[in-house]
Write a protein that holds these residues in place. Structure first.
Motif, mmCIF file in Angstrom:
data_model
loop_
_atom_site.group_PDB
_atom_site.id
_atom_site.type_symbol
_atom_site.label_atom_id
_atom_site.label_comp_id
_atom_site.label_asym_id
_atom_site.label_seq_id
_atom_site.Cartn_x
_atom_site.Cartn_y
_atom_site.Cartn_z
ATOM 1 N N LEU A 68 0.739 -1.270 0.150
ATOM 2 C CA LEU A 68 -0.024 0.184 -0.065
ATOM 3 C C LEU A 68 0.745 1.931 0.182
ATOM 4 O O LEU A 68 0.585 1.739 -0.336
ATOM 5 C CB LEU A 68 -1.158 0.315 1.440
ATOM 6 C CG LEU A 68 -2.578 -0.684 1.103
ATOM 7 C CD1 LEU A 68 -2.464 -1.171 2.584
ATOM 8 C CD2 LEU A 68 -2.624 -0.399 0.245
ATOM 9 N N GLU A 69 1.908 1.216 0.635
ATOM 10 C CA GLU A 69 3.041 2.202 0.785
ATOM 11 C C GLU A 69 4.338 2.193 -0.249
ATOM 12 O O GLU A 69 4.540 3.093 -0.456
ATOM 13 C CB GLU A 69 3.453 2.431 1.695
ATOM 14 C CG GLU A 69 2.341 2.669 3.232
ATOM 15 C CD GLU A 69 3.701 2.540 4.625
ATOM 16 O OE1 GLU A 69 4.917 2.144 4.574
ATOM 17 O OE2 GLU A 69 2.241 2.916 5.603
ATOM 18 N N LYS A 70 3.672 1.865 -1.257
ATOM 19 C CA LYS A 70 3.953 1.313 -2.100
ATOM 20 C C LYS A 70 5.788 1.229 -2.383
ATOM 21 O O LYS A 70 6.762 1.642 -3.753
ATOM 22 C CB LYS A 70 4.330 2.758 -3.914
ATOM 23 C CG LYS A 70 2.910 2.484 -3.846
ATOM 24 C CD LYS A 70 2.362 3.759 -4.584
ATOM 25 C CE LYS A 70 0.833 3.750 -5.537
ATOM 26 N NZ LYS A 70 0.589 4.684 -6.412
ATOM 27 N N ARG A 71 7.132 0.768 -1.589
ATOM 28 C CA ARG A 71 7.444 -0.186 -0.947
ATOM 29 C C ARG A 71 7.856 -1.232 -1.839
ATOM 30 O O ARG A 71 9.458 -1.567 -1.872
ATOM 31 C CB ARG A 71 7.883 0.034 0.061
ATOM 32 C CG ARG A 71 8.293 1.163 1.010
ATOM 33 C CD ARG A 71 8.585 0.957 2.568
ATOM 34 N NE ARG A 71 7.948 0.236 3.615
ATOM 35 C CZ ARG A 71 6.867 1.874 3.973
ATOM 36 N NH1 ARG A 71 7.625 2.672 3.954
ATOM 37 N NH2 ARG A 71 6.162 0.633 4.452
ATOM 38 N N ILE A 72 6.779 -2.600 -2.344
ATOM 39 C CA ILE A 72 7.253 -3.242 -2.899
ATOM 40 C C ILE A 72 5.657 -2.954 -4.336
ATOM 41 O O ILE A 72 4.866 -2.556 -3.947
ATOM 42 C CB ILE A 72 6.867 -4.155 -2.574
ATOM 43 C CG1 ILE A 72 5.690 -4.783 -1.971
ATOM 44 C CG2 ILE A 72 8.417 -4.784 -1.744
ATOM 45 C CD1 ILE A 72 5.752 -6.113 -0.545
ATOM 46 N N ASP A 73 5.991 -3.477 -5.103
ATOM 47 C CA ASP A 73 4.702 -4.157 -5.910
ATOM 48 C C ASP A 73 4.330 -5.428 -6.322
ATOM 49 O O ASP A 73 2.990 -5.080 -6.559
ATOM 50 C CB ASP A 73 5.692 -3.603 -7.373
ATOM 51 C CG ASP A 73 6.756 -2.347 -7.599
ATOM 52 O OD1 ASP A 73 6.133 -2.017 -7.255
ATOM 53 O OD2 ASP A 73 7.740 -2.574 -8.140
ATOM 54 N N ILE A 74 4.465 -6.046 -5.528
ATOM 55 C CA ILE A 74 4.106 -7.752 -5.863
ATOM 56 C C ILE A 74 4.375 -8.796 -4.779
ATOM 57 O O ILE A 74 5.009 -8.033 -3.615
ATOM 58 C CB ILE A 74 3.652 -7.933 -6.885
ATOM 59 C CG1 ILE A 74 5.253 -9.058 -7.044
ATOM 60 C CG2 ILE A 74 2.967 -7.979 -8.435
ATOM 61 C CD1 ILE A 74 5.716 -9.883 -8.344
ATOM 62 N N ALA A 75 3.319 -9.355 -3.894
ATOM 63 C CA ALA A 75 3.733 -10.019 -2.633
ATOM 64 C C ALA A 75 3.285 -11.301 -3.254
ATOM 65 O O ALA A 75 2.174 -12.135 -4.424
ATOM 66 C CB ALA A 75 2.869 -9.326 -1.459
ATOM 67 N N VAL A 76 4.227 -12.305 -2.779
ATOM 68 C CA VAL A 76 3.640 -13.888 -3.375
ATOM 69 C C VAL A 76 3.413 -14.408 -1.271
ATOM 70 O O VAL A 76 4.580 -14.003 -0.560
ATOM 71 C CB VAL A 76 5.160 -14.687 -3.235
ATOM 72 C CG1 VAL A 76 4.941 -16.319 -3.590
ATOM 73 C CG2 VAL A 76 5.276 -13.971 -5.317
ATOM 74 N N HIS A 77 2.805 -14.773 -1.303
ATOM 75 C CA HIS A 77 1.950 -15.599 0.158
ATOM 76 C C HIS A 77 1.380 -16.770 -0.284
ATOM 77 O O HIS A 77 1.006 -17.294 -0.998
ATOM 78 C CB HIS A 77 1.016 -15.246 0.146
ATOM 79 C CG HIS A 77 0.850 -13.211 0.328
ATOM 80 N ND1 HIS A 77 1.624 -13.231 1.332
ATOM 81 C CD2 HIS A 77 0.463 -12.491 -0.337
ATOM 82 C CE1 HIS A 77 1.035 -11.222 1.416
ATOM 83 N NE2 HIS A 77 0.586 -11.475 0.704
ATOM 84 N N SER A 78 1.628 -17.925 1.150
ATOM 85 C CA SER A 78 1.152 -19.540 0.810
ATOM 86 C C SER A 78 -0.686 -18.704 1.323
ATOM 87 O O SER A 78 -0.778 -18.052 1.819
ATOM 88 C CB SER A 78 1.036 -19.841 2.507
ATOM 89 O OG SER A 78 2.300 -20.344 1.842
ATOM 90 N N LEU A 79 -1.292 -18.944 0.077
ATOM 91 C CA LEU A 79 -2.706 -18.885 -0.269
ATOM 92 C C LEU A 79 -3.949 -18.709 1.675
ATOM 93 O O LEU A 79 -4.663 -17.476 1.696
ATOM 94 C CB LEU A 79 -3.499 -19.200 -1.311
ATOM 95 C CG LEU A 79 -4.965 -18.953 -1.729
ATOM 96 C CD1 LEU A 79 -5.262 -17.452 -1.563
ATOM 97 C CD2 LEU A 79 -5.985 -19.979 -2.724
ATOM 98 N N LYS A 80 -3.130 -19.571 1.983
ATOM 99 C CA LYS A 80 -4.172 -20.387 3.191
ATOM 100 C C LYS A 80 -3.788 -18.955 4.063
ATOM 101 O O LYS A 80 -4.579 -18.965 5.311
ATOM 102 C CB LYS A 80 -4.022 -21.776 3.771
ATOM 103 C CG LYS A 80 -1.517 -22.025 3.627
ATOM 104 C CD LYS A 80 -1.905 -23.278 4.754
ATOM 105 C CE LYS A 80 -0.766 -23.047 5.716
ATOM 106 N NZ LYS A 80 -0.451 -24.097 6.125
ATOM 107 N N ASP A 81 -2.899 -18.646 3.908
ATOM 108 C CA ASP A 81 -2.575 -17.415 4.562
ATOM 109 C C ASP A 81 -3.546 -15.679 5.217
ATOM 110 O O ASP A 81 -3.104 -14.823 5.273
ATOM 111 C CB ASP A 81 -0.870 -17.215 5.065
ATOM 112 C CG ASP A 81 -0.342 -18.083 5.451
ATOM 113 O OD1 ASP A 81 -1.020 -18.756 5.972
ATOM 114 O OD2 ASP A 81 1.133 -18.199 5.323
ATOM 115 N N MET A 82 -3.720 -15.594 3.585
ATOM 116 C CA MET A 82 -4.636 -14.348 3.097
ATOM 117 C C MET A 82 -6.442 -14.886 3.625
ATOM 118 O O MET A 82 -6.798 -15.891 3.424
ATOM 119 C CB MET A 82 -4.277 -14.154 1.859
ATOM 120 C CG MET A 82 -3.089 -13.976 1.247
ATOM 121 S SD MET A 82 -2.920 -14.037 -0.648
ATOM 122 C CE MET A 82 -3.629 -12.187 -0.658
ATOM 123 N N PRO A 83 -6.337 -13.772 4.224
ATOM 124 C CA PRO A 83 -7.781 -13.333 5.173
ATOM 125 C C PRO A 83 -8.781 -13.468 3.339
ATOM 126 O O PRO A 83 -8.455 -13.061 3.089
ATOM 127 C CB PRO A 83 -7.286 -12.327 5.377
ATOM 128 C CG PRO A 83 -6.340 -11.936 6.336
ATOM 129 C CD PRO A 83 -5.489 -12.534 5.365
#
Length: 306
Positions: A68-83
């Motif tokens: 959100l603060e534009k310090r990174i462009d994309i993020a990779v997560h384990s989907l199960k960790d995402m609300p």
């Protein structure tokens, strides 16, 4: 063009993020990628179960802030960790790299769950796992068990538990499946929504810009599965504090959705299977969730503890 990507710093998180980025690099070789390791609250607090710390989102909140603060462009997560609900301004760009969604047993002493003697200690902090494992065996003790994979294995070697139950996907990504003593079938222990899938997250305003990037990563069947499972969670407002599970399988033009829900005690449970059309995954997820809500109403009327 340079793309800054964010990931947690655990061995598994870095490995699966780099695997994802390698696919993205092959899709657009001219793009430069820059890695940013981000420590989350879930990484910092390892001495208590997730449901006591605050539930879902513990492994992604700080990463979302970076987005959100534009310090990174994309993020990779384990989907199960995402609300089931993301921070405003962010979206799920793609899901892929599907791995074994099952849970598995690891033990130094015992080869199968059935073989473990009564009164033995099973290491798992997951309310979902505890509730379903207790349906298979009522005579075992479940203990809080947090930490990354290496930490959990070390605790097992030190005798803090007789066996542990964890996601098979992480072990397989780390090429450590030789440690598995037994796999629980989906029917025995239904996984949480998204287990075995990786997700790429970005700012909503950048979604169209990054579409060419994900061409070789995104899986259509995995996204169909995701849409059904996450709609189930959304309707029930589920997280780590509630013992629930949802796993969808795409077979031809059909989706088979297996779901599980328990009360806070883990003793009153509902387990269902629903089938629907691949064109309507959200409708299937909602149908499964509404049926559980209706069952909860009946159980509450009968003065049970839902």
């Amino acid at each position: 063009m340079k793309i800054k990507y964010g990931t947690r710093g655990s061995k598994l998180a870095v490995l699966q993020t780099r695997q994802t980025v390698e696919i993205l690099k092959k899709t657009l070789p001219e793009v430069e990628f820059e890695e940013h390791i981000i420590k989350t609250l879930g990484d910092k607090v390892t001495d208590m179960p997730l449901f006591k710390v605050g539930g879902q989102g513990l492994f992604i909140k700080e990463i979302e802030t970076e987005l959100l603060e534009k310090r990174i462009d994309i993020a990779v997560h384990s989907l199960k960790d995402m609300p089931h609900e993301m921070s405003e301004g962010l979206c799920l760009l793609a899901v892929g790299l599907e791995e074994d969604p099952r849970d598995c047993l690891i033990s130094i002493k015992y080869s199968t769950y059935k073989e473990i003697p009564a009164g033995a200690v099973i290491g798992t902090s997951s309310l979902r796992r505890r509730a379903q494992l207790a349906l298979l065996r009522e005579d075992l003790i479940f203990s809080d068990y947090r930490g990354n994979l290496d930490t959990r294995l070390k605790k097992l070697e030190d005798g803090e538990a007789d066996a542990i139950v964890i996601a098979a996907a992480g072990l397989k990504r780390l090429q450590s499946e030789n440690k598995v003593r037994e796999y629980f079938s989906i029917n025995e222990v239904i996984p949480p929504a998204g287990q075995g899938l990786l997700a790429i997250q970005c700012r909503t305003d950048d979604k169209e810009r990054f579409f060419p990037l994900i061409k070789n990563f995104a899986s259509e069947s995995a996204m169909i599965r995701t849409r059904a499972e996450r709609e189930f969670l959304r309707i029930l407002q589920g997280g780590c504090k509630t013992p629930m599970a949802a796993h969808a399988q795409v077979t031809g033009d059909k989706i088979i959705l297996q779901t599980f829900f328990a009360d806070d005690s883990g003793k009153n449970t509902i387990k269902n299977i629903h089938t629907g059309a691949v064109e309507k995954p959200e409708e299937l997820g909602e149908e499964a969730a509404r049926e559980i809500l209706a069952a909860k109403e009946i159980l509450c009327t009968n003065r049970m503890s839902f």
